[in-house]
Design a protein around this motif. Structure first.
Motif, PDB file in Angstrom:
ATOM      1  N   THR A   6       0.791  -1.237   0.000  1.00 52.69           N
ATOM      2  CA  THR A   6       0.000   0.000   0.000  1.00 52.69           C
ATOM      3  C   THR A   6       0.824   1.288   0.000  1.00 52.69           C
ATOM      4  OG1 THR A   6      -0.242  -0.357   2.375  1.00 52.69           O
ATOM      5  CG2 THR A   6      -2.112  -0.967   0.984  1.00 52.69           C
ATOM      6  N   HIS A   7       2.154   1.168  -0.069  1.00 53.01           N
ATOM      7  CA  HIS A   7       2.921   2.416  -0.196  1.00 53.01           C
ATOM      8  C   HIS A   7       4.337   2.217  -0.728  1.00 53.01           C
ATOM      9  CE1 HIS A   7       4.024   6.530   0.356  1.00 53.01           C
ATOM     10  NE2 HIS A   7       4.978   6.247   1.207  1.00 53.01           N
ATOM     11  N   GLU A   8       4.596   2.823  -1.871  1.00 51.84           N
ATOM     12  CA  GLU A   8       5.940   2.860  -2.466  1.00 51.84           C
ATOM     13  C   GLU A   8       6.130   4.206  -3.154  1.00 51.84           C
ATOM     14  OE1 GLU A   8       8.287   0.754  -2.104  1.00 51.84           O
ATOM     15  OE2 GLU A   8       7.379  -1.201  -1.672  1.00 51.84           O
ATOM     16  N   HIS A   9       7.381   4.455  -3.559  1.00 50.02           N
ATOM     17  CA  HIS A   9       7.673   5.609  -4.422  1.00 50.02           C
ATOM     18  C   HIS A   9       8.360   5.091  -5.681  1.00 50.02           C
ATOM     19  CE1 HIS A   9       6.714   8.504  -1.222  1.00 50.02           C
ATOM     20  NE2 HIS A   9       7.304   7.655  -0.408  1.00 50.02           N
ATOM     21  N   THR A  10       7.914   3.965  -6.177  1.00 46.35           N
ATOM     22  CA  THR A  10       8.558   3.303  -7.310  1.00 46.35           C
ATOM     23  C   THR A  10       8.813   4.244  -8.488  1.00 46.35           C
ATOM     24  OG1 THR A  10       7.347   1.349  -6.645  1.00 46.35           O
ATOM     25  CG2 THR A  10       8.434   1.260  -8.802  1.00 46.35           C
TER      26      THR A  10
ATOM     27  N   VAL B 145      -5.360   9.817  -1.351  1.00 50.36           N
ATOM     28  CA  VAL B 145      -4.666  11.100  -1.384  1.00 50.36           C
ATOM     29  C   VAL B 145      -3.537  11.004  -0.379  1.00 50.36           C
ATOM     30  CG1 VAL B 145      -4.918  13.565  -0.821  1.00 50.36           C
ATOM     31  CG2 VAL B 145      -6.701  12.376  -2.122  1.00 50.36           C
ATOM     32  N   LYS B 146      -2.387  11.626  -0.678  1.00 55.56           N
ATOM     33  CA  LYS B 146      -1.220  11.454   0.193  1.00 55.56           C
ATOM     34  C   LYS B 146      -0.572  12.794   0.502  1.00 55.56           C
ATOM     35  CE  LYS B 146       2.764  10.280   1.934  1.00 55.56           C
ATOM     36  NZ  LYS B 146       3.948   9.826   1.235  1.00 55.56           N
ATOM     37  N   SER B 147      -0.181  12.973   1.772  1.00 63.84           N
ATOM     38  CA  SER B 147       0.627  14.146   2.115  1.00 63.84           C
ATOM     39  C   SER B 147       1.710  13.791   3.115  1.00 63.84           C
ATOM     40  CB  SER B 147      -0.238  15.266   2.694  1.00 63.84           C
ATOM     41  OG  SER B 147       0.606  16.343   3.076  1.00 63.84           O
TER      42      SER B 147
ATOM     43  N   MET C 186       0.437   6.885   8.607  1.00 63.71           N
ATOM     44  CA  MET C 186       1.470   5.990   8.074  1.00 63.71           C
ATOM     45  C   MET C 186       2.678   5.834   8.992  1.00 63.71           C
ATOM     46  SD  MET C 186       1.370   7.680   4.290  1.00 63.71           S
ATOM     47  CE  MET C 186       1.735   6.276   3.265  1.00 63.71           C
ATOM     48  N   HIS C 187       3.396   4.734   8.760  1.00 66.17           N
ATOM     49  CA  HIS C 187       4.720   4.461   9.371  1.00 66.17           C
ATOM     50  C   HIS C 187       4.653   4.246  10.891  1.00 66.17           C
ATOM     51  CE1 HIS C 187       5.557   6.111   5.470  1.00 66.17           C
ATOM     52  NE2 HIS C 187       5.421   7.361   5.842  1.00 66.17           N
ATOM     53  N   ILE C 188       3.504   3.884  11.403  1.00 63.57           N
ATOM     54  CA  ILE C 188       3.229   3.659  12.826  1.00 63.57           C
ATOM     55  C   ILE C 188       3.787   4.766  13.727  1.00 63.57           C
ATOM     56  CG2 ILE C 188       2.994   1.151  12.514  1.00 63.57           C
ATOM     57  CD1 ILE C 188       5.541   0.691  14.055  1.00 63.57           C
TER      58      ILE C 188
ATOM     59  N   GLY D 192       6.762  -0.915   1.213  1.00 65.78           N
ATOM     60  CA  GLY D 192       8.228  -0.820   1.327  1.00 65.78           C
ATOM     61  C   GLY D 192       8.701   0.617   1.419  1.00 65.78           C
ATOM     62  N   ASP D 193       7.919   1.555   0.808  1.00 65.43           N
ATOM     63  CA  ASP D 193       8.210   2.983   0.874  1.00 65.43           C
ATOM     64  C   ASP D 193       9.565   3.318   0.269  1.00 65.43           C
ATOM     65  OD1 ASP D 193       7.808   5.608   1.402  1.00 65.43           O
ATOM     66  OD2 ASP D 193       7.862   5.449   3.582  1.00 65.43           O
ATOM     67  N   THR D 194       9.834   2.768  -0.921  1.00 62.83           N
ATOM     68  CA  THR D 194      11.162   2.969  -1.485  1.00 62.83           C
ATOM     69  C   THR D 194      11.098   3.174  -2.992  1.00 62.83           C
ATOM     70  OG1 THR D 194      13.416   2.090  -1.347  1.00 62.83           O
ATOM     71  CG2 THR D 194      11.672   0.516  -1.860  1.00 62.83           C
TER      72      THR D 194
HETATM   73 ZN   LIG Z   1       6.686   7.370   1.537  1.00 59.69          ZN
END
Ligand SMILES: [Zn+2]
Length: 455
Positions: free
Chosen positions: A17-21, A208-210, A307-309, A363-365
């Motif tokens: 549910t979250h990457e910056h591929t 939507v993401k911030s 996000m990211h606990i 993975g957020d990467t």
């Molecule tokens: Zn991120």
């Protein structure tokens, strides 16, 4: 000996549910070698923290110099110091899976480089993520707007609509005006622009993401139209040189508008909380999720995904998800920041809050090879985590397998309405988008995600 539960978690499809591929074009245009695939990710920040100089780290991930043995040898003393961290574990798991490296040594790196198959071929990103990491799909935040046209006609790469500049109180006026074909010279214009941005984009966005926490406190307060209009004028005139107070005021006003518009379009609002990437800048009080309590309260119809606990303030986040009906938690990045903490977090969460508000992996990467390592790390630790619950007698192994499937697939499908979103993307093309008047939502990205200049 692996249990049936661990086998299931290791081999089943997983939502990410979250990457910056990186975009396909920029991924293919970059040079890749064994060291960029393994080290061009969060791990450099642990190495820097351990004492490695910026120069050594830049050289480590610079493929222009073909001497991979030397590049790794220079960083080796620092690698030894971080070998047990979560970031290093991601590297080790990717090294083993992608390059059959058992222990990272200059010789092993050199041998792996000889046989490196990942050179940036067409669809290599997708093959790594879909076939090797066995992901169902990934949700990408490109850190900017508009959407890349490569998003149409497929259903593996899903995208967030990024609202960072708005929530940070420094709207990217150039991008907004170009995208919408309208001037934004007053607060009223800005409100209309947000509205229009959602009208053309919401259909294709998964959320939507911030990540405004990187440039301001998460603390939020309601702002009057009058105050926001004064701050707007200052920000419009001075840009990034506008005083912090004006950026906070306009940012708070925008956050509210974005949250209300999310509710109207039924899009979840993902917000960065907790730990910062890079080194040597992290005001730990600003990034607590609890700073947003009033914001959560005053936007009861918006679904928030924190996000990211909120590492290291993660128990406070569990309390928010337990208490607020509109708060869910995404564990993206948490496993590599500190896998032991993340494992413990899952257990603390399960015994405190509803399971349908927890999302377990992202993975957020940037690079797909890094995502492969982080997905393996998640599978390893998540398996261990549920195994503990079974050992404690909380649930049977069979129930734990059902729960794993729920977290890895079912819950994201429900929450993000993925069957419908995927169908929309699969059938979208230039014609259908033009017919709906949504052309403005898309545009060829002028630069890579890496160079977007945003966290
Ligand atoms: Zn991120």
């Amino acid at each position: 000996m692996h249990s049936e539960l661990e086998e299931f978690i290791a081999s089943s499809k997983l939502c990410n549910t979250h990457e910056h591929t990186e975009y396909e074009r920029f991924y293919r245009a970059s040079r890749h070698d064994v060291l960029t695939h393994l080290f061009d990710n969060y791990v450099v920040f642990d190495l820097h923290s351990a004492g490695a100089s910026q120069q050594i780290l830049d050289a480590l991930v610079d493929p222009i110099n073909p001497d991979v043995e030397r590049r790794f040898r220079d960083v080796q003393p620092y690698w030894k110091k971080i070998e047990l961290t979560g970031y290093a574990e991601g590297v080790k798991l990717a090294a083993k899976r992608l390059f059959a490296i058992g222990a990272l040594t200059p010789d092993a790196i050199s041998a792996a480089q000889e046989g490196c198959k990942y050179k940036g071929a067409e669809n290599e990103r997708r093959r790594l993520l879909k076939d090797i990491a066995n992901l169902d799909h990934i949700q990408i935040d490109t850190n900017t707007r508009p959407f890349p046209p490569e998003m149409m006609g497929q259903d593996f790469f899903l995208y967030d609509l990024n609202a960072f500049d708005l929530c940070a109180g420094r709207p990217d006026f150039d991008v907004l005006e170009r995208q919408l074909g309208k001037e934004v010279t007053s607060l009223e214009d800005l409100g209309a622009a947000i509205e229009m941005l959602f009208d053309i984009s919401a259909r294709y966005a998964v959320a939507v993401k911030s990540q405004h926490a990187y440039v301001r406190t998460l603390k939020w307060e309601p702002r009057s139209e009058t105050d926001a209009a004064i701050s707007f004028a200052t920000v419009r005139r001075l840009g990034n040189a506008a005083p912090q107070a004006d950026r906070l005021c306009l940012g708070d006003w925008c956050m509210s508008r974005v949250a209300q518009t999310c509710a109207r379009h039924d899009l979840p609002f993902k917000i960065h909380t907790g730990y910062f990437t890079n080194n040597n800048f992290m005001p730990t009080d600003n990034l607590r999720a609890g700073n947003m309590d009033l914001f959560l309260k005053m936007h009861p119809n918006t679904r928030f995904m924190l996000m990211h606990i909120a590492y290291p303030h993660s128990d406070e986040l569990i309390a928010l998800a337990k208490h607020y009906t509109n708060v869910s938690i995404d564990m993206c990045w948490a496993w590599s920041i500190n896998p032991l903490h993340a494992s413990d977090f899952v257990r603390r969460y399960l015994h405190a809050a509803p399971r349908n508000k927890l999302f377990v992996f992202g993975g957020d990467t940037l690079l797909p090879t890094s995502s492969v390592g982080y997905a393996l790390q998640f599978r390893k630790w998540f398996g261990r985590t549920l195994k503990r619950e079974v050992a404690d007698g909380t649930m049977s192994e069979e129930e734990a397998i059902r729960l794993a499937d729920f977290f890895m697939m079912e819950n994201p499908y429900d929450y993000y309405d993925l069957t419908r979103k995927k169908e929309i993307l699969r059938s979208a093309d230039a014609d259908s988008i033009a017919k709906l008047g949504h052309e403005g939502a898309f545009g060829a990205p002028p630069k890579s995600i890496r160079d977007s200049g945003r966290a």
